[in-house]
Design a protein around this motif. Structure first.
Motif, PDB file in Angstrom:
ATOM      1  N   PHE A   1     -26.002  -1.274  36.814  1.00 13.59           N
ATOM      2  CA  PHE A   1     -25.405  -0.690  35.612  1.00 13.59           C
ATOM      3  C   PHE A   1     -23.918  -0.469  35.868  1.00 13.59           C
ATOM      4  N   VAL A   2     -23.090  -1.012  34.986  1.00 14.27           N
ATOM      5  CA  VAL A   2     -21.642  -0.791  35.111  1.00 14.27           C
ATOM      6  C   VAL A   2     -21.173   0.004  33.902  1.00 14.27           C
ATOM      7  N   LEU A   3     -20.494   1.083  34.162  1.00 14.05           N
ATOM      8  CA  LEU A   3     -19.867   1.832  33.076  1.00 14.05           C
ATOM      9  C   LEU A   3     -18.362   1.654  33.247  1.00 14.05           C
ATOM     10  N   ASP A   4     -17.754   0.947  32.299  1.00 14.50           N
ATOM     11  CA  ASP A   4     -16.350   0.586  32.427  1.00 14.50           C
ATOM     12  C   ASP A   4     -15.513   1.470  31.502  1.00 14.50           C
ATOM     13  N   GLU A   5     -14.333   1.859  31.951  1.00 11.88           N
ATOM     14  CA  GLU A   5     -13.415   2.657  31.138  1.00 11.88           C
ATOM     15  C   GLU A   5     -14.104   3.907  30.584  1.00 11.88           C
ATOM     16  N   ALA A   6     -14.739   4.653  31.491  1.00  8.61           N
ATOM     17  CA  ALA A   6     -15.523   5.808  31.056  1.00  8.61           C
ATOM     18  C   ALA A   6     -14.667   6.830  30.310  1.00  8.61           C
ATOM     19  N   ASP A   7     -13.435   7.032  30.748  1.00 11.75           N
ATOM     20  CA  ASP A   7     -12.607   8.039  30.074  1.00 11.75           C
ATOM     21  C   ASP A   7     -12.284   7.627  28.641  1.00 11.75           C
ATOM     22  N   ARG A   8     -12.144   6.334  28.431  1.00 10.00           N
ATOM     23  CA  ARG A   8     -11.854   5.861  27.067  1.00 10.00           C
ATOM     24  C   ARG A   8     -13.114   5.977  26.196  1.00 10.00           C
ATOM     25  N   MET A   9     -14.271   5.796  26.817  1.00  6.64           N
ATOM     26  CA  MET A   9     -15.536   6.004  26.083  1.00  6.64           C
ATOM     27  C   MET A   9     -15.555   7.441  25.545  1.00  6.64           C
ATOM     28  N   LEU A  10     -15.145   8.359  26.417  1.00  9.34           N
ATOM     29  CA  LEU A  10     -15.121   9.773  26.032  1.00  9.34           C
ATOM     30  C   LEU A  10     -14.148   9.979  24.861  1.00  9.34           C
ATOM     31  N   ASP A  11     -12.941   9.423  24.986  1.00  9.30           N
ATOM     32  CA  ASP A  11     -11.935   9.544  23.919  1.00  9.30           C
ATOM     33  C   ASP A  11     -12.462   9.021  22.594  1.00  9.30           C
TER      34      ASP A  11
ATOM     35  N   MET B   1     -32.343   5.308  28.772  1.00  4.53           N
ATOM     36  CA  MET B   1     -33.123   4.075  28.545  1.00  4.53           C
ATOM     37  C   MET B   1     -33.287   3.232  29.805  1.00  4.53           C
ATOM     38  N   ILE B   2     -32.423   3.472  30.803  1.00  2.00           N
ATOM     39  CA  ILE B   2     -32.438   2.575  31.960  1.00  2.00           C
ATOM     40  C   ILE B   2     -33.184   3.243  33.126  1.00  2.00           C
ATOM     41  N   PRO B   3     -33.654   2.469  34.107  1.00  2.00           N
ATOM     42  CA  PRO B   3     -34.384   3.087  35.219  1.00  2.00           C
ATOM     43  C   PRO B   3     -33.516   4.127  35.925  1.00  2.00           C
ATOM     44  N   SER B   4     -34.133   5.245  36.323  1.00  2.00           N
ATOM     45  CA  SER B   4     -33.331   6.297  36.956  1.00  2.00           C
ATOM     46  C   SER B   4     -33.245   6.109  38.469  1.00  2.00           C
ATOM     47  N   THR B   5     -34.125   5.287  39.014  1.00  2.00           N
ATOM     48  CA  THR B   5     -34.062   5.043  40.469  1.00  2.00           C
ATOM     49  C   THR B   5     -33.935   3.538  40.716  1.00  2.00           C
ATOM     50  N   ASN B   6     -33.683   3.209  41.975  1.00  2.00           N
ATOM     51  CA  ASN B   6     -33.580   1.787  42.344  1.00  2.00           C
ATOM     52  C   ASN B   6     -32.578   1.042  41.496  1.00  2.00           C
ATOM     53  N   ARG B   7     -31.476   1.669  41.258  1.00  2.00           N
ATOM     54  CA  ARG B   7     -30.466   1.069  40.390  1.00  2.00           C
ATOM     55  C   ARG B   7     -29.122   1.223  41.072  1.00  2.00           C
ATOM     56  N   GLN B   8     -28.330   0.171  41.058  1.00  2.00           N
ATOM     57  CA  GLN B   8     -26.964   0.293  41.575  1.00  2.00           C
ATOM     58  C   GLN B   8     -26.037   0.574  40.396  1.00  2.00           C
ATOM     59  N   THR B   9     -25.155   1.549  40.580  1.00  2.00           N
ATOM     60  CA  THR B   9     -24.256   1.904  39.485  1.00  2.00           C
ATOM     61  C   THR B   9     -22.800   1.773  39.928  1.00  2.00           C
ATOM     62  N   LEU B  10     -22.041   1.084  39.115  1.00  4.17           N
ATOM     63  CA  LEU B  10     -20.612   0.918  39.390  1.00  4.17           C
ATOM     64  C   LEU B  10     -19.875   1.582  38.231  1.00  4.17           C
ATOM     65  N   PHE B  11     -19.075   2.563  38.545  1.00  5.67           N
ATOM     66  CA  PHE B  11     -18.512   3.432  37.507  1.00  5.67           C
ATOM     67  C   PHE B  11     -16.987   3.380  37.598  1.00  5.67           C
ATOM     68  N   PHE B  12     -16.341   3.026  36.504  1.00  7.35           N
ATOM     69  CA  PHE B  12     -14.877   2.910  36.541  1.00  7.35           C
ATOM     70  C   PHE B  12     -14.240   3.768  35.454  1.00  7.35           C
ATOM     71  N   SER B  13     -13.200   4.453  35.844  1.00  3.47           N
ATOM     72  CA  SER B  13     -12.479   5.284  34.885  1.00  3.47           C
ATOM     73  C   SER B  13     -11.043   5.431  35.390  1.00  3.47           C
ATOM     74  N   ALA B  14     -10.089   5.372  34.483  1.00  7.70           N
ATOM     75  CA  ALA B  14      -8.693   5.491  34.928  1.00  7.70           C
ATOM     76  C   ALA B  14      -8.368   6.939  35.281  1.00  7.70           C
ATOM     77  N   THR B  15      -9.043   7.864  34.580  1.00  3.27           N
ATOM     78  CA  THR B  15      -8.811   9.288  34.834  1.00  3.27           C
ATOM     79  C   THR B  15     -10.178   9.972  34.959  1.00  3.27           C
ATOM     80  N   MET B  16     -10.184  11.179  35.465  1.00  2.00           N
ATOM     81  CA  MET B  16     -11.466  11.870  35.681  1.00  2.00           C
ATOM     82  C   MET B  16     -11.485  13.229  34.985  1.00  2.00           C
TER      83      MET B  16
END
Ligand code: AMP
Length: 425
Positions: free
Chosen positions: A153-163, A176-191
């Motif tokens: 699962f990749v979440l890209d531009e998370a801060d912009r999603m928030l905006d 909706m997605i499996p909670s275990t056995n999942r690799q997550t790559l999370f990107f955000s310009a700000t936190m």
């Protein structure tokens, strides 16, 4: 370090070579090795740093090496969520480039266009799906997309999603997605705090990678301020464009509102300057065609709102013009980061009227430097008194009405239409 020093599939190596990539960018150097090992990544990086390749390579490598968990071809193996349609298109294009020599299928679902072909594509099956949140949820609810066997699962531009108000949609998708056995790559310009909270629930023992913190990306961009009056901004822009014909060849102009973008574009055209506008109210076709005209040089000025411009993958923007200064310093940093990409020089020009001086002070505080003021121009500031803030008209309150039907999870629920919400963007 070269890409060859990283151990991923030789077919991806060849594809990168064919694109002319030799050395990984800093975010790629930091993120690719742990991501190839299956680690979760928390990446603090903005568009222009090469982060698409940083998550695309590990996804492609993993999917090609590890057999799918389900033989059902309709089960999506990797999901990349991104806030805007333009960014979604660019990510798909990159995935197709980097994975050109692999037998993996990628697809895209996004709002603003007919879903017919998207449903057909999902029925045939895709391994990697790039999606904007609203359309993805609709398609899952209606049984067209199935992320129950998701591996990455990749979440890209998370801060912009928030905006953009997508946080509730993101939370729905996480359920909706499996909670275990999942690799997550999370990107955000700000936190911002909400994003930090999201990373705490979503990531397991992540590797933190960070490049070009917000204040340092701007160092290589030549910035300047023109103090002027609101009423003179158009004339100032036309004067600049006419006096710097050669240098200002690819100019991205930011306006605060969609209406402002259209109005400015019409006025520029009347002055003989080839311009196009993109914003959330334009059809997907109109946005793509404006972008293509800008990329191939048949239009010199692209007028855009922040959300429409987010993630635009145009490498040779010579100038960014802030027709209005944004009231959030981080938006200023994002905007000017559209120029000076891929190691090139960039120039950012900002118009500042008396009411925007407070925004300028905030920006200078965040970027930790003073932006030089250009004194010599024909439209200097003449109004030195701030205009009075407009009185907000209070609307009569509607009585509270409880929702019908419990959680209201019907496929027909109204949802944020991919950046078309509100009136400002
Ligand atoms: P991104 O931040 O993913 O939008 O990438 C910004 C731009 O850099 C895109 O035009 C990419 O094609 C380009 N790019 C990404 N990685 C590399 C690399 N290692 N070498 C050269 N160009 C790259």
């Amino acid at each position: 370090m070269n890409f060859e020093d990283l151990s991923f599939d030789p077919r991806i190596q060849t594809a990168l070579k064919n694109k002319g990539y030799v050395r990984p960018s800093p975010i790629q150097e930091q993120a690719i090795p742990p991501a190839l090992e299956g680690r979760d990544i928390l990446g603090c990086a903005q568009t222009g740093t090469g982060k698409t390749c940083a998550f695309a390579v590990p996804i492609l490598d993993r999917l090609i090496k590890i057999p799918p968990r389900s033989t059902d071809k309709q089960k999506i193996r990797a999901l990349i969520l991104t806030p805007t349609r333009e960014l979604a298109l660019q990510i798909l294009e990159s995935l197709e480039d980097y994975g050109k020599l692999l037998p993996l299928r990628s697809g895209l679902v996004m709002g603003g266009v007919s879903e017919f072909n998207q449903v057909k594509m999902l029925q045939k099956g895709v391994d990697i799906l790039v999606a904007t949140p609203g359309r993805f949820i609709d398609l899952v609810w209606r049984g067209h997309a199935d992320p129950s066997f998701l591996e990455i699962f990749v979440l890209d531009e998370a801060d912009r999603m928030l905006d953009m108000g997508f946080l509730p949609d993101i939370k729905r998708i996480i359920e909706m997605i499996p909670s275990t056995n999942r690799q997550t790559l999370f990107f955000s310009a700000t936190m911002p705090p909400e994003i930090k909270k999201l990373t705490d629930t979503l990531l397991t023992d992540p590797v933190n990678v960070a490049v070009a913190p917000v204040s340092s990306t701007v160092d290589k961009i030549a910035q300047s301020i023109y103090l002027t009056d609101k009423a003179d901004k158009l004339d100032l822009l036309v004067w600049l464009l006419k006096n710097h014909d050669n240098k200002m060849s690819h100019v991205l102009v930011f306006t605060r509102t969609k209406h402002g973008a259209d109005k400015l574009c019409i006025k520029l055209r009347k002055s003989g300057i080839r311009s196009a506008a993109i914003h959330g109210d334009k059809s997907q076709g109109a946005r793509v065609s404006a972008l293509n005209d800008f990329k191939d040089g048949s239009c010199r000025v692209l007028v855009a709102t922040d959300i429409a411009a987010r993630g635009l993958d145009i490498d040779d923007i010579t100038h960014v013009v802030n027709f209005e200064l944004p009231n959030e310093p981080e938006t200023y940093v994002h905007r000017i980061g559209r120029t000076g990409r891929a190691g090139r020089d960039g120039t950012a020009i900002s118009f500042c009227d008396i009411d925007e001086k407070k925004y300028l002070r905030d920006i200078e505080r965040v970027i930790k430097k003073q932006v030089p003021v250009i004194e010599e121009h024909p439209f200097p500031m003449t109004v030195f008194v701030e205009s009075k803030p407009k009185q907000k008209q209070s609307r009569p309150r509607r009585p509270f009405q409880p929702r019908q039907g419990g959680g209201g999870n019907s496929g027909n629920r109204p949802h944020n239409n991919q950046g078309n919400s509100g009136t400002r963007q």
